[in-house]
Design an enzyme around this catalytic site. Sequence first.
Site, short mmCIF file in Angstrom:
data_model
loop_
_atom_site.label_atom_id
_atom_site.label_comp_id
_atom_site.label_asym_id
_atom_site.label_seq_id
_atom_site.Cartn_x
_atom_site.Cartn_y
_atom_site.Cartn_z
N LYS A 131 73.38 -4.67 79.78
CA LYS A 131 72.40 -3.88 78.86
C LYS A 131 71.91 -2.78 79.90
CE LYS A 131 68.02 -4.72 76.62
NZ LYS A 131 67.04 -5.80 76.18
N ASP A 165 71.65 -12.74 68.10
CA ASP A 165 70.66 -12.72 69.18
C ASP A 165 69.63 -11.85 68.68
OD1 ASP A 165 69.24 -12.90 71.28
OD2 ASP A 165 70.50 -11.73 72.85
N HIS A 193 72.69 -3.68 72.77
CA HIS A 193 72.85 -3.25 74.17
C HIS A 193 73.70 -1.92 73.81
CE1 HIS A 193 71.45 -7.31 75.68
NE2 HIS A 193 70.54 -6.80 74.98
N GLU A 202 76.68 -7.20 73.21
CA GLU A 202 75.64 -7.41 72.18
C GLU A 202 75.63 -6.06 71.31
OE1 GLU A 202 71.82 -9.27 72.95
OE2 GLU A 202 70.82 -7.69 71.88
N ASP A 206 66.70 -5.92 68.50
CA ASP A 206 66.99 -7.12 67.80
C ASP A 206 66.75 -7.43 66.51
OD1 ASP A 206 67.91 -8.05 70.51
OD2 ASP A 206 65.83 -8.84 71.05
N ASP A 233 76.97 -11.29 70.92
CA ASP A 233 75.61 -11.41 70.40
C ASP A 233 75.55 -10.32 69.28
OD1 ASP A 233 74.86 -13.35 72.38
OD2 ASP A 233 73.46 -12.03 73.38
N MET A 260 76.72 -22.74 73.73
CA MET A 260 76.38 -21.85 74.94
C MET A 260 75.09 -22.25 75.34
SD MET A 260 74.28 -19.01 75.55
CE MET A 260 74.03 -17.35 74.67
N ASP A 266 63.74 -22.65 77.65
CA ASP A 266 63.42 -22.71 76.30
C ASP A 266 63.30 -24.16 75.94
OD1 ASP A 266 64.07 -20.00 75.94
OD2 ASP A 266 66.02 -20.31 75.21
N HIS A 273 68.12 -21.09 76.70
CA HIS A 273 67.83 -20.82 78.23
C HIS A 273 67.52 -22.11 78.69
CE1 HIS A 273 67.06 -16.68 76.41
NE2 HIS A 273 67.59 -16.37 77.36
N ASP A 283 65.24 -2.05 72.65
CA ASP A 283 65.99 -3.10 71.82
C ASP A 283 65.15 -3.75 71.01
OD1 ASP A 283 67.74 -4.95 71.88
OD2 ASP A 283 66.92 -6.29 73.61
N GLU A 343 76.79 -10.64 80.33
CA GLU A 343 76.26 -9.65 79.13
C GLU A 343 75.49 -8.48 79.71
OE1 GLU A 343 73.46 -11.75 76.48
OE2 GLU A 343 72.60 -10.03 75.75
#
Length: 392
Positions: free
Chosen positions: A184, A292, A221, A218, A258, A246, A89, A58, A55, A256, A182
Site C-alpha cells: 500500500k 477487502d 492500493h 489490492e 474500500d 483483495d 486466510m 478480530d 486478524h 483508501d 500486501e
Amino acid sequence: MDRYDPTRKDRFSFGLWTVGNPGRDPFGGPVRDTLAPTYIVKKLSECGAWGVNLHDNDLVPFDATAKQRDKLVREFKKALADHGMVVPMATTNLFSHPVFKDGAFSANDPKVRAFALQKSMAAIDLGAELGAKTYVFWGGREGSEADACRDPRAAIARTRDALDYLCAYAEDQGYGMRFALEAKPNEPRGDIYFPTTGHMLHFISTLQHEYMVGVNPEVAHETMAGLSMTHSVAQAMEAGKLFHIDLNGQKIGRYDQDLRFGSEDTKQAFLLVRLLEGTAGGQKYTGPLHFDAHAYRTEDEAGVWEFAKGCMRTYKILAARAASFDADPAVRALIAEQRDAKLEPLLAGYDRKKSAALRKLDLQPDRIAARGLGYERLDQLLIEHLLGVHGG
Ligand code: GCO
Ligand code: MN
Ligand code: MN
C-alpha cells in the site's frame, strides 16, 4: 435467485473486519453496532460466501487471557462447522495498538520488533488452528512521516529479517502455509515502505524462503498509487506469485475507500476479472476471491449484507461478460489480426542462425506504421459486452 447468486464453489471470502466494519471514519464514530464473529459467520454463509478471514484481534481481543482465547476460538470453530464455512486466510493486527505507532517489523526499537514477532507467531498459531493456508502481511504502520528517523534501507532489511524468521517458524511447525505480502503506498503512514505489488515482487526474490512467499494485491492500493491493478496482478500471476487477492473499489487520487467491488472503474474491474478467470486464455487464478471492502457509512445492517451480495454478484456478472466478450468472433478476429505465426518463432530465443535470418528481413517499418490497429472497435466491443448489449 439467478445464475449470478454466489455459491460455495465460487470461493468468495470476506474478512471479519469488512462486513463487521461499524462505519467509523476519521471524522465520526461508529454508525452501526459491532457484530459478533459467530454471527458474521452465519450471515456470510447465508449470503453464499465460502470463507471468512480474520486478524488475530478480530476474534481474540488484544488483552484476552488464555482461557478467554480458547473459549472464543472454540465457539468460532463451532460456528464455522455449523454453517459450512472455512478460514482460508489469517493475518496479524500489527497496526492498532499504540506500541506500533512507528511500525512493527521496521520499528527502530528492537523491543517493538520483538513484540511484533511474538504477536505474529501467536497469530500464525491461531491461523493454523483455524485451518488457514494463506497468511497475509500488511504493513500498515511500516512507514514514516519524519523520514530522517531511519535509513529506509534499514526498514527493508529489518522486514526481511522478520519474514525470514516467520517463514522459518511456520515451516518448523509444519503448518504448510504460504505467506502473501500486501503493498500500500500510504495511509495510515505518510509513506509506507514497499508501496506497490511490484516492489513486493522484487523483495520476495531476496527472501530465504522465497518459495513460500507471494503477494496479495489490492484494487484500492494499486489504484491509489495511480497504477493498473490488472497489470500488477498480471505480473504476479506471470511470476507464479498471486497467492491471494483483495478485491474492492476505489476512485483514483483519493484516500483508501474500500468500496464495493466493481462499484468504481467497472472497466478495470472487468479486465481484472477477465484476467483472473482466464477467459482470454492463460492460466486461471484458483485461489480465494477475497473482498477487502466495507459498506457505505450510510448503511444499517441490512445494507451491509446488500453490500456483501453486491460484491459477489458483480464478480460473477463480470465473469459472464468477460466470457461473452472473449467468445465473440469479432473480438477474436481483431485480436488474431495482430499475430504473425510465421515470424514469431524467429523472435523467441537467440541463436546465430535465427539472428542472421532476422537481420535479413525487410520489415518495411513505414508500411507497418501506416496500418490502423482496430483498437477503437475492440474497445467499443468491450464496452458493449460489459453493458450487456451482446452475449447471453
Ligand atoms: C487496509 C488493508 C487491510 C489489510 C488487512 C489484512 O488498507 O486497511 O487493506 O484491510 O488488507 O489488514 O492484512
Ligand atoms: Mn486497503
Ligand atoms: Mn487489504
